[in-house]
Design an enzyme around this catalytic site. Structure first.
Site, PDB file in Angstrom:
ATOM      1  CB  SER A 144      10.366  13.217  64.546  1.00 17.55           C
ATOM      2  OG  SER A 144      11.270  12.359  63.871  1.00 17.55           O
ATOM      3  CE1 TYR A 157       6.831  12.613  60.671  1.00 18.03           C
ATOM      4  CE2 TYR A 157       9.217  12.405  60.593  1.00 18.03           C
ATOM      5  CZ  TYR A 157       8.032  12.248  61.268  1.00 18.03           C
ATOM      6  OH  TYR A 157       8.028  11.726  62.540  1.00 18.03           O
TER       7      TYR A 157
END
Length: 256
Positions: A144, A157
């Protein structure tokens, strides 16, 4: 173009979104596909039909990527399904929104076990398989932009994706003697089921798009194209890298 003729690819978390797009793209270019998810439902059935319509083979194997034993079993079963396993795309992942002061141990473990621990041991099992069979291998991890930039209220995350960045750098060196390449793809703001709340909030969506120099959300096909490149021999000299698929977001980002 059949860049993956006679190749077998396992894509975790491929019932929908980016994972499904990767499965279709690799199948389009000749690969036989192992799909994966928590459960086999109409989404998996539809994907299998689409892949078989291209003249490829497809099978869905259920497995919870956060469970190490399940991941190891998945890799072993995937390698047996069509007689080989050449490409591992670690796409499965999740995020849990929470203020840092309210993050629970359960939430932390859920994110880390899925996004990092399961990936770690899945790659390990795949590397053992490649070494045992004396086969080349390719790993593509779905990271990401948040392996690089902040994401307030998603600390676990971000940690998981930052860890994935370092894992990929480290394994590029360690696995190169086994002829295994490993790279990350780092999507930015992509129109996927995980972003349905954002897509429905027009005001917030406008804020996000203003942060993207190309002026639009990404499509799942944008990500799948880069995954296909990294999985192919066109990227034969590429390992240990992260490829950002973000419309320019990462180095233009300002927290709103």
């Amino acid at each position: 173009m059949d860049r993956f003729k006679d190749k077998v690819a396992l894509i975790t978390g491929s019932s929908q979104g980016i994972g499904a797009a990767c499965a279709l793209r690799l199948a389009k270019e000749g690969a036989n596909i192992i799909l994966n998810g928590h459960k086999f439902d109409e989404r998996g059935e539809k994907l299998i039909s689409e892949i078989e319509a291209m003249g490829r083979k497809a099978k869905f194997i259920t497995a919870d990527i956060s469970d190490v034993n399940a991941v190891i079993k998945l890799i072993k079963e995937a390698a047996l399904t069509f007689g080989s396993l050449d490409i591992l795309v670690n796409n499965a992942g999740l995020e849990i929104k929470s203020d840092f002061l309210k993050v629970t141990e359960k939430d932390y473990d859920t994110v880390m076990d899925t996004n990092l621990k399961g990936v770690f041991f899945g790659i390990q099992e795949f590397a053992k398989y490649c070494k045992r069979k004396k086969r080349n291998g390719v790993v593509v991890n779905m990271s990401s932009v948040h392996e690089e930039i902040i994401f307030p209220h998603f600390a676990a995350y971000c940690i998981s994706k930052g860890g994935l960045k370092m894992l990929t750098r480290n394994l590029a060196t360690e696995l190169a003697p086994l002829n295994i390449r490993i790279n990350n793809v780092a999507p930015g703001a992509i129109a996927t089921p995980i972003n349905q709340a954002l897509l429905a909030d027009k005001k917030q969506l406008q804020k996000v798009v203003r942060n993207i120099p190309m002026g639009r959300m990404g499509k799942v096909e944008d990500v799948a194209g880069v995954v296909a490149f990294l999985a192919s021999d066109d990227a034969a000299y590429v390992t240990g890298s992260t490829y950002f698929v973000d419309g320019g977001l990462t180095y233009h980002y300002e927290e709103q």
